[in-house]
Design an enzyme around this catalytic site. Structure first.
Site, PDB file in Angstrom:
ATOM      1  N   CYS A 149      -7.930  43.571  47.210  1.00 60.41           N
ATOM      2  CA  CYS A 149      -7.980  43.393  48.664  1.00 60.41           C
ATOM      3  C   CYS A 149      -8.599  44.625  49.351  1.00 60.41           C
ATOM      4  CB  CYS A 149      -6.591  43.071  49.196  1.00 60.41           C
ATOM      5  SG  CYS A 149      -6.668  42.310  50.809  1.00 60.41           S
ATOM      6  N   TYR A 150      -7.838  45.472  49.990  1.00 63.10           N
ATOM      7  CA  TYR A 150      -8.435  46.675  50.586  1.00 63.10           C
ATOM      8  C   TYR A 150      -9.154  47.489  49.497  1.00 63.10           C
ATOM      9  CZ  TYR A 150      -9.061  50.843  53.429  1.00 63.10           C
ATOM     10  OH  TYR A 150      -9.618  51.891  54.107  1.00 63.10           O
ATOM     11  N   GLU A 168      -1.002  40.110  41.939  1.00 63.48           N
ATOM     12  CA  GLU A 168       0.376  40.540  41.703  1.00 63.48           C
ATOM     13  C   GLU A 168       1.414  39.634  42.343  1.00 63.48           C
ATOM     14  OE1 GLU A 168      -1.840  41.822  43.659  1.00 63.48           O
ATOM     15  OE2 GLU A 168      -1.024  42.791  45.436  1.00 63.48           O
ATOM     16  N   ASP A 189      23.728  53.390  39.400  1.00 60.07           N
ATOM     17  CA  ASP A 189      22.666  54.394  39.210  1.00 60.07           C
ATOM     18  C   ASP A 189      23.209  55.729  38.688  1.00 60.07           C
ATOM     19  OD1 ASP A 189      21.308  52.343  40.350  1.00 60.07           O
ATOM     20  OD2 ASP A 189      21.071  53.291  42.307  1.00 60.07           O
ATOM     21  N   LYS A 194      15.477  48.875  39.980  1.00 65.66           N
ATOM     22  CA  LYS A 194      16.905  48.570  39.797  1.00 65.66           C
ATOM     23  C   LYS A 194      17.176  47.680  38.573  1.00 65.66           C
ATOM     24  CE  LYS A 194      21.083  48.728  41.750  1.00 65.66           C
ATOM     25  NZ  LYS A 194      21.670  49.942  42.334  1.00 65.66           N
TER      26      LYS A 194
END
Ligand code: XMP
Length: 521
Positions: free
Chosen positions: A89-90, A178, A234, A377
């Site tokens: 894209c960009y 993606e 975590d 995560k």
């Protein structure tokens, strides 16, 4: 400067972030292909990028139009690294403009589902059907082809929807491979990573454990590491990984602020000290926190008090231990990205508590270890399972730092904490028994200091209300209230009213986020 990583594989893809909401997804998808990927801001100096020695470069999408005055630009040197480059894209406009083509405002914008016709000679789009569904999100398009490139796909709205140049090994796509809605998007990324870049699918959790343990051991040497353990996923996974690398030279400080779930402090101490043999320092500071919170009703003030008190207690304990060489944190990849990107959605998100000025100073002096810094995560959960940690711990719902203080509306008192702990425990237990815990992002009770009339055993009661909050979500940014079965809600309500003294009414929260939030305060 690219934040120094403890251990990164030698084969890796660098994604230059131009601020697209999908940048993290690019990294996520390529990691699904077992190839290590890192995101860096687009303005990272070319010397730093060279030093990273990437195996391939991907230029992400972004919200800007290439010819806007402050549109992000990069050094053309990126195409002289001798590695394949893919612009999305960009990123496609960056490629086009670097090689003498031109892009500009399209007459009609294209957002959402679209169809492309694929040229069968494409290397990047090899194996795709002649017509493919893709996800577009662009206002500009390629107006003039760059030199030496060929068109490999077109859509109704963009004649030049994909390009490639095999001589320089540079590729570009207008659509977003993606995104799930691009039906064969993963195949496109596979072609890039395996066929074009020739990389191997070697990035696995086992390899991550081995390389992290080696790297931590090397970095720490004979030194000591201090870690604040909350009992959440975590910090717990961080503790176990560090222990594997440096044993009892890891000191974990677990602060009981008196605002934890029922019996949580006992469970954490038992699990980590007794079963995992962790070097755990348990500090019961509950009275201190409660004293500071006396009379405080404002949610933000509660947060500030609890945050400051935590740092004070933690530092006092650190001084008692004496000298420590490193501070460890359970920072995850999205936290790092949120704090390094400078354009687009990545920098509009809240600043992160693991990147406060004191910690940044320590990071710069090389005194902070963040072994999960490369992971998402779900990867951390996978790592926890591979490290042999109990699933019950790995799949626990997130719990806010200020704990029950922001689930007790108004003033926090000992009595209210006790009532809420008991009610919350019943809610979680029942949801687990119904087999629904893993379907929810969070489920918990909220104490409402609202008195309502009830009748129990012919006697009038005048007691508090407990609200049940259950939400589904993927990232806590948005959330939906969960549709819990009627009989489960009935059991929760009956049990709370019968078993918890001080509560005579239970209500169910049916607000989504936005416009509400997950927590009540
Ligand atoms: P909200 O209530 O903003 O919550 O929809 C989103 C997620 O963040 C958690 N949360 C916090 N976590 N300190 C934390 O460590 C806080 O002050 C805090 N406030 C909310 C919340 O539990 C949910 O997962």
């Amino acid at each position: 400067m690219i934040e120094h990583n403890l251990s990164v594989p030698s084969e890796r893809v660098l994604v230059l972030d131009f601020g697209s909401q999908y940048t993290q997804l690019i990294a996520r998808r390529i990691r699904e292909l077992k190839v290590y990927t890192e995101i860096i801001p687009y303005h990272t100096p070319i010397e730093d990028i060279k030093r990273e020695n990437p195996s391939a470069v991907i230029l992400s999408g972004g919200p800007s139009s290439f010819y806007e005055e402050d549109a992000p630009k990069i050094s053309k040197e990126i195409f002289n690294l001798g590695v394949p480059v893919l612009g999305i894209c960009y990123g496609l406009y960056v490629v086009v403009n670097a090689f003498g083509g031109e892009s500009g405002g399209a007459t009609s914008r294209e957002y959402g589902r679209a169809f492309i016709s694929v040229n069968s000679n494409s290397r990047l789009l090899k194996g795709l059907g002649q017509k493919e569904q893709v996800w577009m999100s662009h206002g500009d398009k390629v107006l003039q082809m760059p030199e030496g490139f060929v068109v490999t796909a077109s859509s109704d709205n963009a004649e030049i929807a994909a390009i490639e140049n095999h001589n320089v090994n540079v590729y570009g796509v207008q659509f977003h491979p993606e995104v799930y809605h691009t039906t064969n998007g993963l195949k496109v990324l596979e072609n890039f990573v395996f066929d074009i870049c020739n990389l191997k699918p070697t990035w696995t959790m086992e390899s991550f454990i081995d390389s992290s343990v080696d790297a931590i051991a090397k970095e720490v040497g004979n030194g000591t590491v201090l870690l604040g353990l909350s009992g959440g996923v975590d910090s717990s996974v961080t503790a176990v990984l560090l222990q594997k690398a440096i044993g009892d030279r890891l000191y974990c400080v677990f602060v009981n602020n008196g605002l934890l779930r029922k019996d949580e402090e006992k469970q954490v101490v038992e699990r980590f000290k007794k079963y995992m043999n962790l070097n755990l320092i348990y500090v019961d500071a509950s009275e201190r926190f409660l004293a500071r919170l006396k009379g405080v009703e404002d949610p933000e003030q509660k947060r500030r008090i609890i945050g400051k008190e935590f740092i004070d207690v933690f530092m006092e304990e650190a001084q008692k231990i004496g000298r420590f060489d490193f501070l460890a944190q359970g920072t995850l990849y999205p936290d790092v990205i949120e704090s390094v990107s400078t354009k687009g959605p990545s920098d509009t998100i809240k600043s992160h508590h693991n990147r406060v000025p004191e910690v940044i100073k320590l990071i710069k002096s090389g005194k902070v270890i963040e072994p999960l810094k490369e992971l998402f995560k779900d990867e951390v959960r996978e790592l926890g399972v591979k490290l042999g940690m109990p699933e019950e711990l790995i799949y626990r719902h997130p719990f806010p730092g200020p704990g029950l203080a922001i689930r007790i509306i108004g003033e926090v008192t000992k009595e209210r904490i006790k009532i809420l702990q008991h009610a919350d425990d019943i809610i979680v237990q029942e949801v687990k028994d119904a087999g629904l815990y893993r379907n929810l992002w969070q489920v918990f009770g909220v104490f409402l200091p609202v008195k309502s009339v009830g009748v129990m055993g012919d006697k009038r009661t005048y007691e508090n209300v407990v609200a049940v909050r259950a939400v589904t979500s993927v990232d806590a940014m948005t959330a939906d209230w969960a549709y819990l079965p009627e009989d489960l809600l009935r059991r929760i309500s009956n049990r709370i009213i019968n078993e918890v003294k001080g509560v005579n009414r239970v209500v169910y929260d049916i607000s989504s986020k936005p416009p509400s939030t997950i927590e009540w305060e």
